[in-house]
Design a protein around this motif. Sequence first.
Motif, PDB file in Angstrom:
ATOM      1  N   LEU A 132     -10.650  -0.998  -6.588  1.00  0.00           N
ATOM      2  CA  LEU A 132      -9.996  -0.422  -6.057  1.00  0.00           C
ATOM      3  C   LEU A 132      -9.448  -0.051  -4.688  1.00  0.00           C
ATOM      4  O   LEU A 132      -7.947   0.245  -4.803  1.00  0.00           O
ATOM      5  N   ASP A 133     -10.439  -0.122  -3.959  1.00  0.00           N
ATOM      6  CA  ASP A 133     -10.462   0.299  -2.612  1.00  0.00           C
ATOM      7  C   ASP A 133     -10.150  -1.023  -1.638  1.00  0.00           C
ATOM      8  O   ASP A 133      -9.381   0.115  -0.939  1.00  0.00           O
ATOM      9  N   LEU A 134     -10.824  -1.805  -1.953  1.00  0.00           N
ATOM     10  CA  LEU A 134     -10.259  -3.325  -1.445  1.00  0.00           C
ATOM     11  C   LEU A 134      -8.884  -3.264  -2.087  1.00  0.00           C
ATOM     12  O   LEU A 134      -7.992  -4.042  -1.164  1.00  0.00           O
ATOM     13  N   GLU A 135      -8.119  -3.107  -2.232  1.00  0.00           N
ATOM     14  CA  GLU A 135      -7.155  -3.573  -2.993  1.00  0.00           C
ATOM     15  C   GLU A 135      -5.822  -2.453  -2.630  1.00  0.00           C
ATOM     16  O   GLU A 135      -4.641  -3.003  -2.217  1.00  0.00           O
ATOM     17  N   LYS A 136      -6.179  -1.217  -2.727  1.00  0.00           N
ATOM     18  CA  LYS A 136      -5.319  -0.534  -1.755  1.00  0.00           C
ATOM     19  C   LYS A 136      -5.963  -0.794  -0.421  1.00  0.00           C
ATOM     20  O   LYS A 136      -3.949  -0.580   0.761  1.00  0.00           O
ATOM     21  N   SER A 137      -6.397  -1.338   0.250  1.00  0.00           N
ATOM     22  CA  SER A 137      -6.776  -1.562   1.388  1.00  0.00           C
ATOM     23  C   SER A 137      -6.180  -2.726   1.298  1.00  0.00           C
ATOM     24  O   SER A 137      -4.914  -2.779   2.869  1.00  0.00           O
ATOM     25  N   PHE A 138      -5.713  -3.886   1.252  1.00  0.00           N
ATOM     26  CA  PHE A 138      -5.315  -4.794   1.441  1.00  0.00           C
ATOM     27  C   PHE A 138      -3.414  -4.630   1.290  1.00  0.00           C
ATOM     28  O   PHE A 138      -2.771  -5.015   2.280  1.00  0.00           O
ATOM     29  N   TYR A 139      -3.674  -3.853   0.596  1.00  0.00           N
ATOM     30  CA  TYR A 139      -1.946  -3.177  -0.039  1.00  0.00           C
ATOM     31  C   TYR A 139      -1.184  -1.955   1.523  1.00  0.00           C
ATOM     32  O   TYR A 139      -0.012  -3.008   1.886  1.00  0.00           O
TER      33      TYR A 139
END
Length: 415
Positions: A132-139
């Motif tokens: 979730l953290d990586l997806e948010k950062s990627f977004y």
Amino acid sequence: MDKPIEAEVTAKRKKRRTIIIAIVLIALGGSILFMRSYIKPSLSKAQFTSALAETGNIENTISATGEVLPEFEEILTSPINAAVRNVLMDAGTRVKVGQSILTLDKSSAQTEFDKLGFQIESKENEIRKLKLDLEKSFYDIKSNNSIKQLRISNYKDAVSSAERLFKAGGGTKEDIEQAELNLKVAELEKQQLENEIRNKQQTMKIEIKEAEIALAIQRNDQQAFKRKLDLANVVATRDGVVTWVNKNIGASIKEGESLARIANLSSYKVAGSISDTQLDQLRNGMPAIIRINDVQLRGAIVNVSPAISNSIVSFDVQLEEKNNKLLRPNMKADVFLITATRNKVVRVPNGPAFKGSDAQEIFVLVNGKAERRSVRTGLSNFDYVEIVSGIKPGERVITSDMSKFEYAKEITIKD
């Protein structure tokens, strides 16, 4: 009044006494030798044993010790640290596959297993949070990239406008250069952001992969622990007989410690041992004779241990008759290793008369008398001695110990 005897008279008396004693001893010794030359020793037939020399085969052997063991024996060990709770079968009991032999207290191991399950669940949650953290950062990075793209489009329009105004005389060359500079900066920022996106993608994959590997390791550990817990139900894995079981109820058992032994008592082997001074004579395939009581079993060495313990070498003998009814577990046996074989030689049953040297004196029965004879011996074993010279087949030899007649050339045999 008594006068002291002079020293010279005393010395003469001592000398005379010494001469008389010496003469008596010499006379006595001469008498004995004289009597021995005329009086011949005699023996009754009940006082000795004899055997007939014959032609046959002989095997030279060296002696070793042995212990009869089941050919196949399985040792059941504890897969976990536990304690013996209950013993269901005693030594000597026949078991079948799947039958329980003893039970262990697995409470401590079960606690460890449950703890491992909680750790796995925590790791799964950690992976979900990381994704979730990586997806948010990627977004967020992708959003910034879209914003950069809009700014680049805006700067391109500004450059076009500045060029049109400059052509129409309403702008300056500096305005065009400023617009172009702003465009280049925006393009570089977008390129930098795109590189950051690619790096973030790779980092995200690596971090998630590492977390998944750690989770897989924990799951494998959990599965291995589960197998250990299942094996802690100590059951027979084959048909056989329980030869030993740990009966110390309540005793702490460490992982890998023996709990029970199950053997197949339908076939046996012999575990032998011999002094390391004879190691150079041992080899795989070497014939062996196993003596149990008066029965001889034959076999061959199948394994020689490379290790030496307390100057003793160990080896295994595979028997030709593995299921002989005389064989019992842990039975002691005499082992004779065959080093050489000769056929069609003169042999005599072994006995105390043979001292082991190549040349020796023995007595042969001839016409009611025992005559001393010099012989040469060859190979020997616990049954026979090879006679190289001095005895012919058919002659009867005294096999008893005749050392007390070592000076006699002939002995009269009485009925």
